[in-house]
Structure formats: structure tokens, C-alpha cells
Design an enzyme around this catalytic site. Structure first.
Site, short mmCIF file in Angstrom:
data_model
loop_
_atom_site.label_atom_id
_atom_site.label_comp_id
_atom_site.label_asym_id
_atom_site.label_seq_id
_atom_site.Cartn_x
_atom_site.Cartn_y
_atom_site.Cartn_z
N PHE A 190 16.34 37.02 -12.27
CA PHE A 190 16.25 38.26 -13.06
C PHE A 190 15.17 39.11 -12.41
O PHE A 190 13.99 38.77 -12.43
CB PHE A 190 15.86 37.87 -14.48
CG PHE A 190 15.80 38.99 -15.49
CD1 PHE A 190 16.96 39.50 -16.06
CD2 PHE A 190 14.57 39.48 -15.94
CE1 PHE A 190 16.89 40.49 -17.03
CE2 PHE A 190 14.50 40.46 -16.90
CZ PHE A 190 15.67 40.98 -17.45
N GLU A 213 7.86 44.81 -11.02
CA GLU A 213 7.46 45.37 -9.72
C GLU A 213 5.94 45.41 -9.63
O GLU A 213 5.25 45.21 -10.63
CB GLU A 213 8.03 46.79 -9.58
CG GLU A 213 9.55 46.84 -9.57
CD GLU A 213 10.08 48.24 -9.27
OE1 GLU A 213 9.26 49.17 -9.07
OE2 GLU A 213 11.32 48.38 -9.22
N ALA A 250 5.03 48.01 -12.04
CA ALA A 250 5.82 48.06 -13.28
C ALA A 250 5.94 46.64 -13.82
O ALA A 250 6.83 45.89 -13.42
CB ALA A 250 7.20 48.66 -13.01
N GLY A 251 5.01 46.31 -14.73
CA GLY A 251 5.07 45.02 -15.40
C GLY A 251 5.50 45.25 -16.83
O GLY A 251 6.68 45.36 -17.14
N ARG A 267 -8.78 4.84 -26.97
CA ARG A 267 -10.13 5.13 -26.46
C ARG A 267 -11.18 4.70 -27.48
O ARG A 267 -11.14 5.13 -28.65
CB ARG A 267 -10.27 6.63 -26.17
CG ARG A 267 -11.65 7.08 -25.72
CD ARG A 267 -12.05 6.50 -24.39
NE ARG A 267 -13.24 7.16 -23.85
CZ ARG A 267 -13.94 6.69 -22.83
NH1 ARG A 267 -13.57 5.55 -22.22
NH2 ARG A 267 -14.98 7.35 -22.38
N GLU A 291 7.84 37.33 -19.94
CA GLU A 291 8.79 37.98 -20.85
C GLU A 291 8.08 38.78 -21.95
O GLU A 291 8.51 38.79 -23.11
CB GLU A 291 9.76 36.95 -21.44
CG GLU A 291 10.63 36.34 -20.35
CD GLU A 291 11.65 35.38 -20.89
OE1 GLU A 291 12.27 35.68 -21.92
OE2 GLU A 291 11.83 34.31 -20.27
#
Length: 380
Positions: free
Chosen positions: A122, A126, A129-130, A265, A361
């Protein structure tokens, strides 16, 4: 929340969990950190049946199901993140074709994607351009029977291993100077170059692309010219909640490991699980995980029922689940103490793998903007 799922969904859940523990876990141990998708992993996923819910039955899938996409990602993300990334990208790169592809495009591409014979990706982000998709600079210009694409894409997951992808580019007009369009592109097309591979904090196939006079046939246009922005947002709406499911799977693994470690532990003459400071951390993890599970599957159920509120619920689920998982894994390292920061420890790996999910996303901050916009637009 799982009590609301169908018997078929629960059977798929059991299948995913069996695959994760019996098949994927040994392969993960063998492959370790990777920055591509080797053939063994491709074959493993292709044979798993996990791609089925990403595609309609008519094209080789088992029927689109947001619930089952989430079940698959939850089951495998805590076991092997590269497998989860590959599953996610098959959805992100395939769903635009499901939504906007014509019959010829669907028949050509979807059966091979559903069978895992081809991997896709996908291509949206850029260098400049996020979060701001309107800032995309990559352009497509019509030239006879083709479009010619020039520009760059960055942070493209599975970009090195993918055989094809869906790319979103600017196709400006006088009326719509920021209009975007989507195209199916294939590796081997002259002008599509993997410019450089990006090394992240966690194992990941991620690259930057350069498009240098890439000629794409007009029949590879997805939907109408100018329909790319809507298509990208619709795709993210489906897959965004599944990011929350992946985070949920990672958080659950971290909690299980923490419980195991706290039981064995011994410090100051007793298991550390008996100290309130440790037991409270485990309790907080359980609450975060339970809440995240409810939000993720509520969003998925809404999506499968075509509920108009699914988009809002998807952002809520993604925001809460990724932030909650980060808290859980951070606390898991605290429970493990020095062993938690040893390179190769499960919780150390999860700590590196969960951090990017708060960005992918749509960042946490972008999710807050989306949620707030939904609330503000609601009728009084």
C-alpha cells in the site's frame, strides 16, 4: 467479548491460535529478525488460510470479515511480527481492488492475493506527506493509453518483497488541484525502483520507492480519476481496527510471559508475584487487555454489519489498544527487571515491535482528531 462471536468465528480463532503456536512459532525461532519476506514465510502464510477473510469468496477468499481479520492478527502478532505485517499488507494492498476494481482487475489480481501466490503493498506515505495526505507530491499524467508516474514513496511496508502494490498519486485538475487517484502497479514495470531500504528499531521490510517515468496502463486505474482519497480512507477504516488487534496480541503475550516469570522468580525469599507492586502491574495489564479486546471486536462487528459508526469505533479501538499495549509491554519489562532489557528476550522484542503501531495507519494524535471530528459532527 468473544461470547458475541459466532461458532464459525470461534472455530477460526482456534485455527489461528493453533497455527500461531504449532507452525508459526517454530518458524519464527528459525528465521529470527528479518527485513524481507523469505519464501518459507510466504509459503507458511499462503497455506495457513489466514488470508481468506481479506477477500470475497468469488475471488478465492472466505468472505470479507473484519472480525476474522482481527482474530488472525491478534493470534500471530505476539508470536512473529513479520508475519503480522505481511498479513496486514495483503489487506491494505488488496482491499482497494476489492472496493474499486472492475471485474477484469478483480479476476486478474484477487485470486492470487488470496492464495498468497503474490504479495502486495500500500503506497501512500511520502517524505513530505505522512499524516497530511493532501501534501502528496507524486503525480500521474495521462499519456495516450498510459499514465506516467513520477515521485517518491516512503515507509512502504513489505515494499522490498511485494510483487505489486496500489499507489496513490496526485492527478490535479483545475477544479480539484489536490485530487488523488489510485493505480495498480507491478514489480518489473520500468521506472519503479526500490531506492533504499529503511532500518527500523524492530524487524521490518520497509523501503522508499522512486517512480521515474513509470508507465502504467490506463486499465490499471482503480475506480475513477480523482477517487483515490476516498478509497485510501475506506481501506484504512477497515484495517485500522486490526492494528489494535495486533497490539492486543502483543500485549497478551507480554502479560502471559510476565505471569510466568513472576511465578518462578524468587526475591527476598518469595515469588515476586506475591509482592503487591508486581501483582498490581499484572492486574493493570489484564484490565487494559480486556478493555482493548472489547473495543477492537466491537469495531469489527460494527464494520461487518455496515454500521455507520464503524469508522469512529475503528479509530477508538486503534487508539486505545495501541496505547494500552504499550503500557502493558512497558510494565512487562519492569516485571522482568534486568532480564527484560536483555537483547532477544520476548518482552524486549515486543517493546521494539509495539512502538511503531502507535504511528502506523494514523498516529495516536491523528486518531484523536478523527474521533473529535466525529463527535463534533454528530447531530445535537
Amino acid at each position: 467479548m468473544h461470547s458475541l462471536l459466532s461458532q464459525e468465528d470461534l472455530a477460526f480463532k482456534a485455527h489461528c491460535e493453533a497455527f500461531a503456536s504449532q507452525t508459526l512459532a517454530p518458524l519464527a525461532k528459525k528465521l529470527g529478525d528479518i527485513n524481507d519476506v523469505p519464501q518459507e514465510l510466504r509459503t507458511c502464510l499462503a497455506e495457513s488460510g489466514l488470508y481468506g477473510p481479506l477477500f470475497p469468496e468469488a475471488y478465492g477468499g472466505t468472505g470479507l470479515s473484519a472480525v476474522r481479520i482481527c482474530l488472525a492478527r491478534e493470534a500471530i502478532a505476539g508470536v512473529y511480527a513479520p508475519a503480522d505485517t505481511t498479513l496486514a499488507m495483503q489487506g491494505l494492498g488488496g482491499y482497494p481492488i476489492v472496493l474499486a476494481g472492475n471485474e477484469d482487475q478483480k479476476k486478474k489480481y484477487l485470486p492470487k492475493l488470496a492464495a498468497g501466490q503474490r504479495l502486495t503493498t500500500f503506497c501512500l506515505t511520502e517524505p513530505e506527506a505522512g499524516s497530511d495526505v493532501s501534501a502528496i507530491q507524486t503525480r500521474a499524467v495521462a499519456d495516450g493509453d498510459h499514465f506516467v508516474i513520477n515521485g517518491r514513496k516512503r515507509f512502504i511496508s513489505n515494499g522490498f518483497s511485494a510483487d505489486m502494490g496500489v499507489v496513490f498519486v496526485k492527478t490535479p485538475t483545475a477544479e480539484k488541484p489536490n485530487a488523488l487517484s489510485a493505480f495498480i502497479i507491478e514489480k518489473g514495470m520500468p521506472g519503479w525502483n526500490v531506492d533504499w531500504r529503511i532500518e527500523l528499531m524492530a524487524s521490518h521490510d520497509i523501503v522508499e520507492f522512486e517512480f521515474n517515468n513509470l508507465r502504467v496502463p490506463k486499465e490499471n486505474l482503480l475506480g475513477p480519476v480523482g477517487g483515490g482519497f476516498k478509497l485510501a480512507m475506506q481501506t484504512l477504516d477497515l484495517m485500522r481496527m486490526s492494528v489494535g488487534a495486533a497490539a492486543l496480541g502483543m500485549a497478551r503475550t507480554a502479560m502471559e510471559r510476565s505471569i510466568q516469570y513472576a511465578r518462578k522468580r524468587v526475591q527476598f525469599g518469595q515469588q515476586i508475584s506475591k509482592f503487591q507492586g508486581v501483582s498490581f502491574k499484572l492486574a493493570e495489564m489484564a484490565v487494559d487487555i480486556e478493555a482493548a479486546q472489547c473495543l477492537v471486536y466491537l469495531a469489527a462487528i460494527k464494520k461487518d454489519r455496515s454500521d455507520p459508526a464503524a469508522s469512529l469505533s475503528s479509530s477508538i479501538a486503534k487508539l486505545h489498544a495501541t496505547e494500552a499495549a504499550f503500557r502493558c509491554i512497558d510494565q512487562a519489562i519492569q516485571v522482568h527487571g534486568g532480564m527484560g532489557v536483555v537483547k532477544g528476550a520476548v518482552v524486549e522484542r515486543l517493546y521494539r515491535e509495539i512502538r511503531p503501531l502507535r504511528v502506523y495507519e494514523g498516529t495516536t494524535e491523528i486518531q484523536k482528531l478523527i474521533i473529535a471530528n466525529h463527535l463534533i459532527k454528530q447531530p445535537k
